[in-house]
Design a protein around this motif. Structure first.
Motif, short mmCIF file in Angstrom:
data_model
loop_
_atom_site.label_atom_id
_atom_site.label_comp_id
_atom_site.label_asym_id
_atom_site.label_seq_id
_atom_site.Cartn_x
_atom_site.Cartn_y
_atom_site.Cartn_z
N PHE A 132 52.39 42.24 40.26
CA PHE A 132 52.42 42.95 38.98
C PHE A 132 51.01 43.36 38.55
CE2 PHE A 132 52.51 43.15 34.33
CZ PHE A 132 53.53 44.08 34.15
N ALA A 133 50.05 42.50 38.76
CA ALA A 133 48.66 42.83 38.41
C ALA A 133 48.20 44.06 39.20
CB ALA A 133 47.74 41.65 38.69
N ARG A 134 48.56 44.11 40.48
CA ARG A 134 48.20 45.26 41.30
C ARG A 134 48.87 46.54 40.79
NH1 ARG A 134 51.18 47.42 45.05
NH2 ARG A 134 52.50 45.58 45.20
N LEU A 135 50.15 46.42 40.39
CA LEU A 135 50.89 47.58 39.88
C LEU A 135 50.32 48.05 38.55
CD1 LEU A 135 54.50 46.41 40.79
CD2 LEU A 135 53.25 48.32 41.83
N CYS A 136 49.83 47.12 37.73
CA CYS A 136 49.21 47.51 36.45
C CYS A 136 47.95 48.32 36.69
CB CYS A 136 48.87 46.26 35.63
SG CYS A 136 50.29 45.50 34.81
N ARG A 137 47.14 47.89 37.64
CA ARG A 137 45.92 48.64 37.96
C ARG A 137 46.27 50.04 38.46
NH1 ARG A 137 44.47 43.51 40.00
NH2 ARG A 137 45.02 44.13 42.12
N LYS A 138 47.30 50.11 39.30
CA LYS A 138 47.73 51.40 39.85
C LYS A 138 48.22 52.34 38.76
CE LYS A 138 50.83 53.37 43.34
NZ LYS A 138 51.87 53.07 44.37
N ALA A 139 48.89 51.76 37.72
CA ALA A 139 49.43 52.57 36.63
C ALA A 139 48.39 52.91 35.57
CB ALA A 139 50.60 51.84 35.98
N GLY A 140 47.17 52.37 35.71
CA GLY A 140 46.11 52.66 34.75
C GLY A 140 46.21 51.86 33.47
N LEU A 141 46.98 50.77 33.46
CA LEU A 141 47.11 49.94 32.27
C LEU A 141 45.91 49.01 32.15
CD1 LEU A 141 50.88 48.94 32.55
CD2 LEU A 141 49.88 50.50 30.89
N PRO A 142 45.50 48.67 30.92
CA PRO A 142 44.40 47.72 30.76
C PRO A 142 44.78 46.35 31.30
CG PRO A 142 45.46 48.19 28.65
CD PRO A 142 46.03 49.16 29.63
N GLN A 143 43.77 45.61 31.70
CA GLN A 143 44.00 44.30 32.29
C GLN A 143 44.62 43.35 31.26
OE1 GLN A 143 43.44 43.73 35.45
NE2 GLN A 143 43.87 41.56 35.56
N PRO A 144 45.78 42.77 31.56
CA PRO A 144 46.39 41.82 30.61
C PRO A 144 45.88 40.40 30.83
CG PRO A 144 47.88 42.18 32.44
CD PRO A 144 46.65 43.03 32.72
N SER A 145 46.19 39.54 29.87
CA SER A 145 45.95 38.11 30.07
C SER A 145 47.08 37.54 30.91
CB SER A 145 45.90 37.39 28.73
OG SER A 145 44.87 37.89 27.92
N ARG A 146 46.79 36.52 31.70
CA ARG A 146 47.82 35.89 32.53
C ARG A 146 47.88 34.41 32.23
NH1 ARG A 146 46.53 37.19 38.51
NH2 ARG A 146 48.34 35.83 38.77
N GLN A 147 49.12 33.89 32.21
CA GLN A 147 49.36 32.45 31.99
C GLN A 147 48.68 31.96 30.71
OE1 GLN A 147 51.45 30.41 33.71
NE2 GLN A 147 52.07 32.27 34.80
N SER A 148 48.85 32.73 29.61
CA SER A 148 48.31 32.30 28.32
C SER A 148 49.23 31.24 27.71
CB SER A 148 48.13 33.48 27.37
OG SER A 148 49.38 34.14 27.16
N LEU A 149 48.65 30.29 27.01
CA LEU A 149 49.39 29.15 26.49
C LEU A 149 49.91 29.43 25.09
CD1 LEU A 149 50.20 26.14 26.82
CD2 LEU A 149 47.96 25.55 25.86
N GLU A 150 51.17 29.07 24.86
CA GLU A 150 51.81 29.22 23.55
C GLU A 150 52.61 27.95 23.24
OE1 GLU A 150 51.87 31.58 21.18
OE2 GLU A 150 50.42 32.88 22.20
N ARG A 151 52.98 27.80 21.99
CA ARG A 151 53.85 26.70 21.56
C ARG A 151 55.27 27.22 21.48
NH1 ARG A 151 53.62 21.47 21.88
NH2 ARG A 151 51.40 21.68 21.32
N GLY A 152 56.17 26.64 22.25
CA GLY A 152 57.56 27.06 22.28
C GLY A 152 58.48 26.06 21.63
N PRO A 153 59.81 26.30 21.66
CA PRO A 153 60.76 25.41 21.00
C PRO A 153 60.83 24.02 21.62
CG PRO A 153 61.90 27.05 22.33
CD PRO A 153 60.46 27.44 22.29
N ARG A 154 60.36 23.90 22.86
CA ARG A 154 60.39 22.61 23.54
C ARG A 154 59.02 22.22 24.06
NH1 ARG A 154 66.10 23.00 26.98
NH2 ARG A 154 67.47 23.13 25.16
#
Length: 243
Positions: A132-154
Motif C-alpha cells: 500500500f505504501a508503494r501504491l500511495c507513492r505511485k498515486a502521488g499521495l502524501p506519505q501517511p503515518s503507519r501503525q499509529s497508536l489509538e485508544r479503542g473500546p478494548r
C-alpha cells in the motif's frame, strides 16, 4: 489412472462456494487408452501425477489440487478465490500448501501466486501495508503515518495507515480478519475509529493483488474530498478572524 484435478478435486473434497464450469480429469501421459471426449470434461495428460486420494472419487491430493486450480483459473481474481476457499474451509492445511508450492519449479502465474499463497497462509497484513505504501507513492499521495497508536473500546489499537490532518484511516485486512470472531472485533474497532476520526476505508490484502487500481481510486477520491473539506474549514476560520 484417471483422477479429478484442480477445482473439481477440491469440490469433491468438500469445498463450497465455487461451481466449476469444467471438470478437469488428470491422466498419466503414458496411458495407452485415450479418454473419450465428454461435454464439460477437460482431460489433462500429466508427465508426473501427484499424490492422490482414493476415498470417494479418486482425486489429486488437496495441496496440489489447490495449486492446479489456481494455475488453471480463468483469471487472477478467480485464482485468488480458489486459494482462499481451500484454506479457509480447511480443505488444505496452510503449511502443506506452502510446502507443496515451494516444490513447484514452473508456473505461468508464479509471481502472482507467490504473493497470494503467502498472504492467505500467513495472513500477512504487514506485506499488504508495504504494498500500500508503494501504491500511495505511485498515486502521488502524501506519505501517511503507519501503525499509529489509538485508544479503542478494548484497549490500545494500531491503525495501519493514517492521514492525521484530514481524518482519513485505511485498514489493510489480512485473510485472518475473515476467520472466527475477527469480524466482530473489526466492527468495534472501526466504529471507534470512525467516531474519533470520521472516515475509515478497509482494503482486503488480496484486494491489493486482484484490484489495486479500484481500491486506490477510492483512497485518492476520499483523500481529495477530505482535503477540500479541510481547506474549506480553514478558509472559513480565516474569514471569521478577519471579521
Amino acid at each position: 489412472g484417471a483422477v479429478l484435478g484442480g477445482a473439481a478435486a477440491l469440490v469433491a473434497a468438500g469445498m463450497r462456494g465455487f461451481n466449476t464450469p469444467v471438470i478437469d480429469v488428470c491422466v498419466p501421459a503414458t496411458t495407452t487408452r485415450w479418454p473419450r471426449d465428454l461435454p464439460g470434461v477437460r482431460v489433462r495428460r500429466l508427465t508426473n501425477l501427484p499424490a492422490t486420494v482414493d476415498v470417494g472419487l479418486p482425486r489429486v491430493e488437496a495441496a496440489f489440487a489447490t495449486i492446479q486450480a489456481a494455475q488453471w483459473a480463468s483469471s487472477e481474481r478467480q485464482a485468488a478465490l480458489l486459494v482462499c476457499l481451500a484454506v479457509q474451509q480447511h480443505i488444505v492445511a496452510p503449511a502443506r500448501l506452502l510446502q507443496r508450492w515451494s516444490d513447484m519449479k514452473r508456473s505461468q502465474r508464479r509471481r502472482f501466486l507467490c504473493d497470494v499463497i503467502r498472504d492467505v497462509c500467513a495472513g500477512a497484513e504487514s506485506l499488504g501495508e508495504l504494498d500500500f505504501a508503494r501504491l500511495c507513492r505511485k498515486a502521488g499521495l502524501p506519505q501517511p503515518s503507519r501503525q499509529s497508536l489509538e485508544r479503542g473500546p478494548r484497549g490500545r489499537i494500531y491503525l495501519d495507515v493514517r492521514w492525521e490532518d484530514i481524518g482519513l484511516v485505511v485498514e489493510i485486512d489480512g485473510v485472518a480478519h475473515t476467520w472466527g470472531l475477527a469480524m466482530v472485533d473489526d466492527a468495534l474497532r472501526q466504529n471507534s475509529v470512525v467516531m474519533q476520526h470520521g472516515t475509515v476505508l478497509r482494503i482486503p490484502v488480496l484486494g491489493l493483488r486482484t484490484d489495486a487500481e479500484g481500491f486506490m481510486n477510492q483512497v485518492c477520491q476520499a483523500h481529495a474530498f477530505l482535503t477540500r473539506q479541510q481547506d474549506n474549514r480553514r478558509g472559513l476560520s480565516v474569514v471569521e478572524v478577519g471579521l
